[in-house]
Design an enzyme around this catalytic site. Structure first.
Site, PDB file in Angstrom:
ATOM      1  N   GLY A  12      25.778  22.051 -24.388  1.00 22.53           N
ATOM      2  CA  GLY A  12      26.849  22.439 -23.693  1.00 22.53           C
ATOM      3  C   GLY A  12      28.275  22.053 -24.648  1.00 22.53           C
ATOM      4  CB  ALA A  13      29.267  19.621 -26.856  1.00 23.21           C
ATOM      5  N   GLY A  65      60.624   5.981 -12.263  1.00 26.08           N
ATOM      6  CA  GLY A  65      60.796   6.637 -10.925  1.00 26.08           C
ATOM      7  C   GLY A  65      60.290   8.304 -11.131  1.00 26.08           C
ATOM      8  N   GLY A  66      60.691   9.061 -10.262  1.00 24.18           N
ATOM      9  CA  GLY A  66      60.459  10.480 -10.411  1.00 24.18           C
ATOM     10  C   GLY A  66      60.951  10.955 -11.539  1.00 24.18           C
TER      11      GLY A  66
END
Length: 514
Positions: free
Chosen positions: A404-405, A169-170
């Site tokens: 771009g890499a 859960g949280g």
């Protein structure tokens, strides 16, 4: 007074002993240590100082008023690891299943505040069943206070979460907010909704480990940075990690005397790395050849394995290494690799750990799934992290660095302090074959022998624009070096950059890609 002290001794003995032998045996039967046994393994012997051991809850209803054990299910305090102060809290599963109530949360809040005020790392030993349902919304508010403090401490002190039992859960959001997450196979699990809820909502059948076990989070989701087979090994590795980290963001990582000579040659690299850019090799072997005594601690070893992120020492100084891994997907960058490397770069920058980037990257992974999954914004996370980093930054191009890499992997144009390359480097917009197909498309098509013409034009393109000294001639790399001299080159460069001081622009904070 003697009688009062005797009474205190009895209470302290009960606190140390815990709820009952039966509860301890049940914990051991699950293959799990008790909270105090874990603390003893984590901290230097005899160094633990407990805070609020006599704290008890004040809740009523649902039979709680009849059960008010000391510690309220969490042990908090401080001690030392390798002689340096570390704060710790450990859920005691034997008490209320380690569930968090008001008093339990307030103890954690206090130790987190103390860690931040003292400027020392915080380690949480997690083994709890979530919020204490009987205490209702006050338990949920307790988690909110933890999350707020995790965020406030982020980038100020190292925060390490060690998962040694369930975390559902949280409660799972606190580890996710920390710098490192350790897990133990078979005994620790993390998930927002458990198998029963998954079955009810989706009809899927899955076990707790299959949904949120150590191997799942270490290899598939990327939630866990480290996974081990037993608690003893796990906690020993936490100690080792702490030895590589500074106490806080105002200090530098601890240096050690280097027994490995700085001038040690790396002739073995000539055999490890093939000149042919299409042949794979294991970048880990390169890293082990370069760093002190071949030792390094790889972060996220099993997730996004086409990039390596690891902590090591060069000349006794701690460095963070980001490296392409040609053995996996040819070392391309993709969504997961970009996220992994970006988070690591941010961690190193937050805690004054210099960055060394080893580049052998053919580009970003093409594909519909990548584009639709947001490879643009995810790749931009890595770009943003490097551009924003003010620690010493050195990049080394071993072989190829395309498109771009190349830019994203800490090129000179985005702020690397020093960039080096081996004589086998190829820096270009794309590979020669692909470039020839674009640039000389018409000439190839009009040729009487397109295959021969294409081969010739590829050779010409490579000779003209992709030779090893093209970038050096234009000042885009600082030097082309002999691979055997790599270790010495990096150590001397890092020594020069040790006093680097960079001030960022005046702003509240940036707005990085999500």
């Amino acid at each position: 007074m003697a009688a009062r002290v005797a009474e205190l001794d009895l209470i302290r003995r009960d606190v140390r002993h815990g709820p009952s032998e039966k509860a301890t045996e049940a914990q051991h039967a699950k293959g799990k240590l008790t909270a105090r046994e874990r603390i003893d393994l984590l901290l230097d012997e005899g160094s633990f100082h407990e805070v609020e051991p006599l704290r008890r809850h004040r809740a009523t209803g649902f039979g709680l008023e009849a059960r008010r054990p000391y510690t309220d299910g969490v042990i908090t305090g401080w001690g030392t690891v390798h002689g340096r102060t570390v704060f710790v809290y450990a859920h005691d599963f034997r008490i209320f299943g380690g569930a968090l109530g008001e008093a339990h949360a307030q103890k954690i809040h206090k130790i987190m505040d103390m860690a931040l005020a003292a400027g020392a790392p915080l380690v949480s030993l997690n083994d709890g069943a979530g919020a204490r349902i009987q205490e209702g919304v006050t338990a949920l508010a307790g988690y909110g206070g933890i999350f707020q403090r995790n965020t406030r401490a982020s980038g100020v002190i190292p925060q390490i979460s060690v998962m040694l039992g369930p975390c559902a859960g949280g409660a799972a959001y606190s580890p996710a907010l920390t710098d490192f997450v350790f897990m133990v196979r078979e005994t620790s699990q993390m998930f927002i909704t458990g198998p029963d809820v998954v079955r009810a909502v989706t009809g899927e059948e899955i076990t707790q480990n299959g949904l949120g076990g150590a191997d799942v989070h270490a290899g598939t989701s990327g939630v866990a940075h480290f996974a081990y087979d037993d608690e003893e090994t796990c906690l020993a590795e936490v100690r080792y990690l702490l030895s590589l980290l500074p106490q806080n963001n105002r200090e530098t990582p601890p240096a050690t005397p280097a027994g490995d000579p700085a001038e040690r040659r790396n002739d073995r690299l000539l055999e490890l790395v093939p000149v042919d850019g299409n042949r794979p090799y294991d970048m880990r072997a390169v890293i082990e050849e370069l760093v002190d005594d071949g030792e390094h601690m790889e972060v996220h070893e099993r997730w996004a394995t086409n990039v390596i992120t690891t902590l090591a020492r060069l000349g006794g100084q701690v460095v963070g290494i980001v490296a392409s891994q040609p053995l996996r997907l040819a070392g391309v960058l993709d969504i997961s690799a970009s996220e992994k490397a970006a988070r690591f770069v941010q961690l190193c920058d937050a805690f004054s750990i210099p960055l060394v980037t080893l580049v052998d990257v053919p580009g970003f992974l093409p594909g519909v799934d990548q584009e639709h999954g947001g490879v643009i914004r995810h790749g931009a996370k890595l770009l943003y992290a490097y551009c924003n980093a003010t620690v010493p930054r050195i990049s080394l191009i071993l072989r190829k660095a395309y498109g771009g890499a190349y830019i994203v992997m800490d090129s000179q144009s985005i702020g690397a302090d020093l960039t080096y390359a081996w004589p086998s480097n190829e820096i270009a917009v794309m590979g020669a074959e692909g470039a020839a197909n674009v640039v000389f498309r018409r000439r190839i098509a009009d040729s009487d022998d397109p295959v021969t013409m294409r081969r010739q034009l590829v050779k010409e393109y490579r000779a003209e624009l992709m030779h090893p000294y093209y970038a050096a001639e234009r000042g885009l790399i600082d030097d082309v070096i002999d691979p055997a001299e790599t270790r010495a080159t990096l150590i001397h460069a890092l020594a020069m950059l040790r006093t680097k001081h960079a001030i960022g622009p005046a702003r509240k904070h940036g707005n990085p890609p999500v």
